[in-house]
Write an enzyme that holds these catalytic residues in place. Structure first.
Site, PDB file in Angstrom:
ATOM      1  N   GLY A  15      47.004  34.509  51.112  1.00  0.00           N
ATOM      2  CA  GLY A  15      47.628  33.268  51.553  1.00  0.00           C
ATOM      3  C   GLY A  15      48.686  33.495  52.611  1.00  0.00           C
ATOM      4  O   GLY A  15      48.737  32.793  53.631  1.00  0.00           O
ATOM      5  N   GLU A  35      56.040  42.852  53.360  1.00  0.00           N
ATOM      6  CA  GLU A  35      55.229  43.199  52.194  1.00  0.00           C
ATOM      7  C   GLU A  35      55.746  44.521  51.631  1.00  0.00           C
ATOM      8  O   GLU A  35      55.805  45.527  52.348  1.00  0.00           O
ATOM      9  CB  GLU A  35      53.758  43.321  52.572  1.00  0.00           C
ATOM     10  CG  GLU A  35      52.863  43.924  51.496  1.00  0.00           C
ATOM     11  CD  GLU A  35      52.941  43.183  50.163  1.00  0.00           C
ATOM     12  OE1 GLU A  35      53.205  43.845  49.139  1.00  0.00           O
ATOM     13  OE2 GLU A  35      52.758  41.943  50.170  1.00  0.00           O
ATOM     14  N   ASP A 303      49.113  32.150  44.347  1.00  0.00           N
ATOM     15  CA  ASP A 303      49.314  32.280  42.904  1.00  0.00           C
ATOM     16  C   ASP A 303      50.762  32.094  42.480  1.00  0.00           C
ATOM     17  O   ASP A 303      51.030  31.771  41.320  1.00  0.00           O
ATOM     18  CB  ASP A 303      48.831  33.650  42.433  1.00  0.00           C
ATOM     19  CG  ASP A 303      47.322  33.813  42.520  1.00  0.00           C
ATOM     20  OD1 ASP A 303      46.660  32.900  43.055  1.00  0.00           O
ATOM     21  OD2 ASP A 303      46.802  34.844  42.069  1.00  0.00           O
ATOM     22  N   HIS A 435       9.991  27.997  44.968  1.00  0.00           N
ATOM     23  CA  HIS A 435       9.291  28.654  43.864  1.00  0.00           C
ATOM     24  C   HIS A 435       8.758  30.009  44.311  1.00  0.00           C
ATOM     25  O   HIS A 435       8.272  30.139  45.428  1.00  0.00           O
ATOM     26  CB  HIS A 435       8.142  27.764  43.393  1.00  0.00           C
ATOM     27  CG  HIS A 435       7.395  28.322  42.230  1.00  0.00           C
ATOM     28  ND1 HIS A 435       7.876  28.309  40.954  1.00  0.00           N
ATOM     29  CD2 HIS A 435       6.173  28.928  42.180  1.00  0.00           C
ATOM     30  CE1 HIS A 435       6.993  28.867  40.146  1.00  0.00           C
ATOM     31  NE2 HIS A 435       5.948  29.256  40.860  1.00  0.00           N
TER      32      HIS A 435
END
Length: 452
Positions: A15, A35, A303, A435
């Site tokens: 995100g 980070e 989150d 199929h």
């Protein structure tokens, strides 16, 4: 006031990275991102990606047995965990580099350090430096939750499984959510003796009950000792592993004990409440439909907000935020009809309402079938697939679709498109079947098995 950056993102997961890239690369904002661990966050480094690669690895044992049934002369040795892990680590390194490269190409300044919120417009780096930003985005994700007594006993979490030097001969997995069930199936497929305990009466709480029962049946048939209505009473270290006493009186020694008992938002020590950001009971960042917090300059996605904890949702939220704040195009992430997949064996794909939720909302018809797929039947395997549609009796709209079958995740993605567009049961009926494939059952279910 002049700011150092237009946007400062705390957290380099899916995100946060998406928001940073779009804000900088497409909308020309001056963006920085911090980070403290590896770029890519939970999904890339400790979650979806390595887990799915482990799903693939664990599937070959059954595939080899099927190959023999189809006439191939094959011989399998043991599973070489160190060899697999080496390739896994290399792939994660590649993906992390790709995430970092995307940020650099977009012009985002990256700080490889922890960052906390100092005030509404300031971020403090672990080095002690403080930088200012017109907007701050919290995208720090979540982490596994482990009860204090279990943590003191040295149990593992899902994060630790990827870093094991060797696979244990036996493992106890505590929990009944999708992470617990996925790793139970993965480790079982890799040859580990797996026991799973869950205090609830059935695994995968919150999902469709018929599908939950179907998954549990197949997990037990595959050799997983799945015990519901059971929890851990005591854990003690012993030579070679841990001795576990269960609430049902059972007692055994396991090479490893893994707790998969939920996740919690990563908000501790970020300075959020001191800056005026409101947190919920579980520590989640409280946001409105625009992902904006109680502090107008501070937003949060993914989150850490504990809305829908799925990577594609975090990405949508991050993109919508960037378009809204920097692109002049107000956008809200839509949290309705989000498809998802549980990578058990067989897989479980789902979108829309469960039968239980739909029944509570009004009259419904349920179309469902369980059958042996051609591939399994020919190989003499007992596996059964489940295809299920939940339909509103009055509008005839398909409210939910639930598939338990090999590659269910692939199938549910396309079913989600139709349901998102408002497809009715008659739209499914008018669609010509392909199929022979498993998914043709979705368009050949003619009579409801029950109504409510």
């Amino acid at each position: 006031m002049a700011f150092d950056y237009d946007l400062f993102v705390i957290g380099g997961g899916s995100g946060g990275v998406r928001a940073a890239r779009i804000a900088a690369g497409e909308h020309g904002a001056r963006v920085a991102l911090a980070e403290e661990d590896r770029m890519g966050g939970t999904c890339v480094i400790r979650g979806c990606v390595p887990k799915k690669l482990m799903v693939f690895a664990s599937s070959f044992r059954d595939g080899i047995a099927e190959a023999r049934a189809y006439g191939w002369e094959v011989t399998a040795g043991g599973f070489d965990w160190p060899a697999f892990r080496a390739r896994l680590d290399a792939e994660l390194d590649r993906l992390e580099a790709a995430y970092r490269g995307g940020l650099e190409r977009a012009g985002v300044t990256v700080f490889d350090t922890r960052a906390t919120l100092a005030d509404a417009h300031s971020v403090r780096l672990a080095s002690g430096r403080t930088v200012s930003a017109k907007h701050v985005l919290i995208a720090t994700g979540g982490r596994p939750f482990v009860p204090a007594t279990a943590a003191a006993a040295g149990v593992l979490t899902s994060n630790d499984i990827f870093r094991l030097d060797a696979l244990p001969a036996s493992v106890l997995i505590v929990g009944g959510g999708f992470i617990a069930c996925e790793f139970a199936c993965i480790l079982n497929g890799m040859g580990v003796k797996v026991t799973q305990v869950y205090r609830g009466e059935q695994i995968l709480r919150g999902f469709d009950r018929e599908a939950r029962d179907h998954v549990a049946e197949h997990m037990r048939a595959a050799g997983i000792d799945l015990r519901t209505g059971c929890d851990v009473a005591r854990i003690e270290p012993v030579p070679g592993g841990s001795r576990v006493v269960a609430t049902d009186g059972g007692e055994a020694v396991f090479g490893k004990v893994v707790y998969a008992t939920g996740r919690q938002p990563n908000t501790e020590g970020l300075g959020l409440e001191a800056a005026g950001v409101k947190l919920g009971k579980r520590g989640e960042v409280m946001v409105d439909e625009w992902s904006q917090t109680a502090v107008p300059s501070v937003y949060a996605v993914g989150d850490v907000t504990d809305r829908i904890n799925l990577t594609p949702v975090a990405i949508r939220e991050g993109h919508a935020f960037a378009d809204t704040v920097f692109g002049g195009t107000p956008a809200r992430a839509d949290h309705g009809l989000v498809p998802s997949a549980v990578f058990t064996r067989p897989e479980f794909g789902t979108v829309g309402l469960t039968e239980e939720a739909a029944r509570a909302a009004g009259p419904i018809e349920v179309y469902s079938t369980a059958f042996r797929p051609m591939r399994s039947a020919f190989a003499g395997r007992p596996d059964r697939a489940l295809m299920k549609l939940v339909v509103a009796a009055d509008t005839r709209r398909v409210l939910g679709c639930h598939i338990v079958a090999p590659e269910a995740g692939e199938m549910i993605q396309l079913a989600a498109v139709a349901i998102r567009m408002g497809a009715t049961k008659e739209d499914f009926d008018r669609t010509v079947a392909v199929h022979p494939v498993m998914a043709e059952e979705l368009v050949t279910l003619r009579k409801p098995v029950r109504t409510a």
